[in-house]
Design an enzyme around this catalytic site. Structure first.
Site, PDB file in Angstrom:
ATOM      1  N   HIS A   1       0.805  -1.548  -0.041  1.00  0.00           N
ATOM      2  CA  HIS A   1       0.160   0.138   0.068  1.00  0.00           C
ATOM      3  C   HIS A   1       0.850   1.430   0.022  1.00  0.00           C
ATOM      4  O   HIS A   1       0.609   1.988  -1.043  1.00  0.00           O
ATOM      5  CB  HIS A   1      -1.143  -0.072   1.179  1.00  0.00           C
ATOM      6  CG  HIS A   1      -1.668   1.202   1.451  1.00  0.00           C
ATOM      7  ND1 HIS A   1      -2.669   1.647   0.429  1.00  0.00           N
ATOM      8  CD2 HIS A   1      -1.626   2.102   2.379  1.00  0.00           C
ATOM      9  CE1 HIS A   1      -2.957   2.959   1.036  1.00  0.00           C
ATOM     10  NE2 HIS A   1      -2.486   3.294   2.212  1.00  0.00           N
TER      11      HIS A   1
ATOM     12  N   ASP B   1     -22.948  16.551 -24.738  1.00  0.00           N
ATOM     13  CA  ASP B   1     -21.616  16.655 -24.823  1.00  0.00           C
ATOM     14  C   ASP B   1     -20.817  15.599 -24.071  1.00  0.00           C
ATOM     15  O   ASP B   1     -20.346  15.909 -22.949  1.00  0.00           O
ATOM     16  CB  ASP B   1     -21.253  18.008 -23.982  1.00  0.00           C
ATOM     17  CG  ASP B   1     -22.225  18.141 -22.880  1.00  0.00           C
ATOM     18  OD1 ASP B   1     -23.141  17.440 -22.543  1.00  0.00           O
ATOM     19  OD2 ASP B   1     -22.004  19.200 -22.065  1.00  0.00           O
TER      20      ASP B   1
ATOM     21  N   HIS C   1       4.289   6.448   5.667  1.00  0.00           N
ATOM     22  CA  HIS C   1       3.043   7.375   6.272  1.00  0.00           C
ATOM     23  C   HIS C   1       2.232   6.532   7.319  1.00  0.00           C
ATOM     24  O   HIS C   1       1.434   6.976   7.983  1.00  0.00           O
ATOM     25  CB  HIS C   1       2.184   7.958   5.310  1.00  0.00           C
ATOM     26  CG  HIS C   1       1.173   6.915   4.389  1.00  0.00           C
ATOM     27  ND1 HIS C   1       1.718   6.094   3.492  1.00  0.00           N
ATOM     28  CD2 HIS C   1      -0.107   6.384   4.725  1.00  0.00           C
ATOM     29  CE1 HIS C   1       0.674   5.382   3.075  1.00  0.00           C
ATOM     30  NE2 HIS C   1      -0.492   5.424   3.605  1.00  0.00           N
TER      31      HIS C   1
ATOM     32  N   GLU D   1       1.575   4.873  12.854  1.00  0.00           N
ATOM     33  CA  GLU D   1       0.175   4.249  13.302  1.00  0.00           C
ATOM     34  C   GLU D   1       0.320   2.968  13.280  1.00  0.00           C
ATOM     35  O   GLU D   1      -0.416   2.333  14.407  1.00  0.00           O
ATOM     36  CB  GLU D   1      -0.783   4.696  12.352  1.00  0.00           C
ATOM     37  CG  GLU D   1      -2.069   4.387  12.614  1.00  0.00           C
ATOM     38  CD  GLU D   1      -2.770   5.065  13.508  1.00  0.00           C
ATOM     39  OE1 GLU D   1      -3.917   4.587  14.092  1.00  0.00           O
ATOM     40  OE2 GLU D   1      -2.650   6.090  13.925  1.00  0.00           O
ATOM     41  N   ASP D   2       1.159   2.242  12.372  1.00  0.00           N
ATOM     42  CA  ASP D   2       0.835   0.571  12.473  1.00  0.00           C
ATOM     43  C   ASP D   2       1.889  -0.013  12.816  1.00  0.00           C
ATOM     44  O   ASP D   2       1.854  -1.311  12.715  1.00  0.00           O
ATOM     45  CB  ASP D   2       0.260   0.156  11.166  1.00  0.00           C
ATOM     46  CG  ASP D   2      -1.169   1.099  10.805  1.00  0.00           C
ATOM     47  OD1 ASP D   2      -1.949   0.839  11.662  1.00  0.00           O
ATOM     48  OD2 ASP D   2      -1.474   1.333   9.613  1.00  0.00           O
TER      49      ASP D   2
ATOM     50  N   ASP E   1      -3.215   8.329  -1.023  1.00  0.00           N
ATOM     51  CA  ASP E   1      -3.483   7.569  -0.135  1.00  0.00           C
ATOM     52  C   ASP E   1      -5.115   7.118  -0.169  1.00  0.00           C
ATOM     53  O   ASP E   1      -5.362   5.825  -0.105  1.00  0.00           O
ATOM     54  CB  ASP E   1      -3.183   7.861   1.383  1.00  0.00           C
ATOM     55  CG  ASP E   1      -3.715   6.725   2.485  1.00  0.00           C
ATOM     56  OD1 ASP E   1      -3.239   5.715   2.646  1.00  0.00           O
ATOM     57  OD2 ASP E   1      -4.786   7.002   3.268  1.00  0.00           O
TER      58      ASP E   1
END
Length: 766
Positions: free
Chosen positions: A87, A298, A111, A115-116, A178
């Site tokens: 990812h 259009d 990034h 957090e992870d 992201d």
């Protein structure tokens, strides 16, 4: 074609040259029973992508970030079964398509680490520097935000999102990349999560990408959201588009060929290509115009990319002399760019096969900005300063973002901010001019009030009229492209009517009106509070001065003298508290207000109150349009000529009652709420005041008309009538009316009593 704009098949082909995923990750995927993607991008492939547009890239930094992120995520997997590291790698790849600087690419790789994984901000600062650490931490905070939730929570999270972006716009670019990759892999998460993420994307991220000029990314985010939220509609529109494209394949090629030949014949080199509009764009147009697919003309657009601006206008002349022009479909965004920096000439002509052909004529630079938006500004070049400083100089889109952040300070609560931001995100634009020729861009459906506030807040606050193209018009007039607007102002109007808020369209105008209204109300309360305080000091025979009160502010827990006065005016603080703060030895004299109950009862028996005594310390009452927060007794009002008393209601101001009002009994035990007030009416500018009368009327045809006629003939104004059938022969009328004074009211009552259809008339004292 840029990597981030490829479809799933093209993206798969683009990754054929990348390396096999780490064995540990593959093993984990095999155990999970999900089919993994076969390959991920190698380090050297990432470096080559960046070097293709930035030869001076820091290869060592990119390599270290690649290895650090891969090791940090280890054997973690996504819901799809892919290695989690795939990812951030895809996000970085999307950003290389936007040609972003090394710090942004590295922050994209990292990034999710704070957090992870076990990585920390301090560690990232140490290994990669504080600039990258700040970007990663900003993204970490944004990841925790849930933008589809209760409105107040959603608004507060949007507030945090925009504040983080305003510090460094690269946070937004990484967040958009992201979100784009997450939307591409949305089918692997639960239905509830898909719904929430798709709504959030359609409400916030897609419009934000559009406002930043990143139109291609916006379109993909919208289509991915549309496919999730309404799969049936998406499928139908997509099938119709595919079918139409197949039928018109030769026609599209013919139009491209004819455009190229006509331009070459006139010695001009151009790149011409056609593209069909996206399903979400088609669907919203069908919904907005309430038309079927067959009625849209259009669906295909052709882009003519020229070498310079002069060539664009020459190409326009060639196109218009070759094919008939469709009236009303010409827009010149080169001379008047959109706020997101978009520049192009739009026109529609009747082309081969009697088909409407939409054309967009622009230069290569304009085309790049149209696709990449703020990302088209070369952040990676030396000597441009920080990305934020660069965009301040070069980007109108970033100026809009900073303007939106400025609204934060004007919004009293998060819901207001959410409302303003969504208004600004979603509206298309009209372009108008001041009499001096200054261009003002506004959302579609904006009116003169919005225009006035766009010129300057002071112009909006003092606006009293306008001229549109030289003709007097209402301030609520909706503006059209090309209108010249002159706003007429008056120094006598310091704040706008609060009703303007419901007329305004732009967030800026609404915020300014709310702010001005709050300021005006606060000034009213502060003025009332000052009079109450000064009256108490005069009665106690002690000196009052603002300078002395300033020294007592800490004891009153207020930041300024005006704050104290406003608190007193709202009834949140007693005037005696102010006196004690300034003079600790002060003792309040508790004087019974208008006597005890017996005394009050005696006053209630007065049939004709005497002429009021005008105490020099009494507060003058001029009416509901005065500079004080005044209202009148709800069940009967008060009129000049009545003896009156004021009751302070916390947070509501003064309520004026006639001294004979039975409602005053409710306040006998609260003498601190009573105020001495007096009438101060200017005879040269008469005002009407509220009163209520009770009429027993004979129940016969025309009797109500006779009562209304008497009131009208004596210049009274009926505000409200309610009727109650007392008996078969009589109806009781409760009439709220507006009169100038007690003499005027008495004259109306006397004339009503003279009517044969009226059995009884009496005034109601609220």
């Amino acid at each position: 074609m840029a990597y981030w704009r490829r479809n799933s098949e093209q993206m798969q082909a683009a990754t054929d040259s990348v390396a096999v995923a780490p064995q540990s990750a593959v093993s984990a995927q095999t155990r999970s029973g999900k089919s993994p993607r076969a390959r991920m991008m190698r380090q050297y492939d990432l470096v080559e992508r960046v070097r293709s547009y930035n030869p001076d890239t820091n290869e060592d930094l990119l390599n270290r970030a690649y290895v650090y992120a891969m090791r940090a995520h280890g054997s973690q997997t996504r819901a799809s079964g892919d290695p989690f590291f795939s990812h951030p790698l895809e996000v970085a790849a999307i950003l290389t398509g936007l040609k972003l600087d090394d710090a942004t690419i590295v922050a994209a790789l990292l990034h999710d680490t704070i957090e992870d994984t076990e990585a920390t901000r301090a560690e990232i600062d140490l290994v990669f520097g504080k600039e990258i650490g700040a970007l990663v931490e900003g993204l970490t905070k944004l990841k925790r935000l849930e933008l589809v939730s209760r409105e107040a929570k959603q608004a507060e999270n949007l507030r945090k999102l925009l504040l983080a972006i305003s510090d460094d716009v690269r946070v937004l670019l990484i967040k958009l990349a992201d979100r784009l990759h997450n939307m591409r892999t949305l089918e692997f998460v639960s239905p509830a999560a898909r719904q929430r993420v798709a709504e959030e994307t359609l409400d916030i991220y897609a419009p934000l990408a559009g406002r930043m000029g990143m139109q291609e990314m916006r379109e993909e985010l919208e289509d991915l959201s549309f496919r999730t939220l309404d799969p049936d509609a998406y499928s139908v529109v997509r099938q119709r588009l595919d079918s139409l494209a197949e039928r018109n394949r030769n026609l599209i090629g013919e139009i491209e060929s004819q455009l190229s030949k006509n331009l070459q014949k006139n010695g001009m080199t151009a790149h011409v290509f056609g593209r069909r509009k996206q399903p979400f764009s088609i669907w919203t147009k069908m919904q907005r115009k309430s038309v079927g697919f067959e009625q849209l003309s259009d669906i295909f657009a052709f882009r003519i990319v020229m070498n310079n601006v002069e060539s664009c206008y020459r190409a326009l002349g060639i196109v218009h002399t070759t094919w008939p022009v469709v009236p009303g479909r010409f827009k010149d965004y080169i001379s008047t760019p959109k706020q997101n920096d978009y520049r192009s000439i739009h026109t529609t002509v009747i082309g081969p096969g009697k088909q409407r052909v939409e054309l967009q004529i622009r230069t290569e630079e304009m085309d790049e900005i149209a696709e990449l938006g703020i990302a088209a500004h070369a952040f990676y070049k030396d000597g441009v300063g920080s990305p934020t400083e660069l965009l301040k100089r070069e980007s109108n889109a970033f100026a809009w973002l900073r303007h939106t952040i400025a609204i934060l300070s004007d919004s009293a609560n998060p819901e207001e901010f959410l409302e303003h931001t969504k208004l600004e995100l979603f509206h298309d634009q009209v372009f108008c001019f001041t009499p001096k020729g200054k261009l003002i861009a506004l959302p579609r459906h904006a009116n003169v009030i919005d225009f006035a506030y766009a010129v300057h807040t002071d112009v909006g606050n003092s606006a009293v009229g306008c001229k549109i193209n030289g003709k007097f018009s209402p301030l609520s007039s909706e503006l059209q492209n090309g209108d010249e607007v002159e706003v007429l102002t008056s120094e006598a109007q310091s704040s706008p009517p609060s009703a303007w808020e419901s007329l305004a369209v732009t967030g800026k105008a609404r915020a300014a009106i709310r702010r001005a209204t709050r300021t005006a109300v606060r000034d009213q309360y502060a003025g009332l509070g000052r009079r109450i305080v000064e009256r108490l000091f005069a009665r106690a025979k002690i000196d009052y001065a603002d300078d002395k009160l300033k020294g007592a502010l800490p004891r009153l827990a207020r930041g300024s003298v005006d704050d104290v006065m406003a608190a007193v005016g709202r009834g949140e603080m007693k005037a005696s508290d102010v006196a004690r703060a300034m003079y600790p030895d002060y003792k309040e004299e508790r004087v019974a207000r208008y006597g005890a109950k017996k005394g009050l009862a005696a006053k209630l028996k007065l049939k004709s109150p005497p002429e009021p005594v005008r105490s020099p310390s009494a507060i003058p009452i001029r009416g509901i349009n005065s500079d004080l927060p005044v209202k009148f007794a709800p069940n009967g009002g008060a009129v000049p000529g009545d003896r009156i008393v004021g009751i302070v209601s916390p947070g509501k101001g003064i309520t004026i009652y006639p001294i004979q009002s039975p409602a005053l009994k409710d306040f006998e035990e609260e003498p601190e709420r009573w105020l001495d007030v007096r009438w101060d009416v200017d005879d040269s500018t008469p005002q009407r005041f509220p009163a209520r009368i009770l009429v027993d009327n004979v129940n016969e045809p025309g009797s109500l008309a006779q009562v209304a006629t008497v009131i009208a003939e004596h210049d009274g104004n009926i505000d409200n009538i309610s009727m109650f059938r007392r008996s078969p022969d009589f109806t009781e009328l409760t009439i709220d009316l507006e009169v100038y004074d007690l003499k005027h009211l008495s004259a109306i009552i006397a004339q009503l009593r003279a009517k044969a259809v009226v059995a009884r008339v009496e005034r109601v004292n609220g």
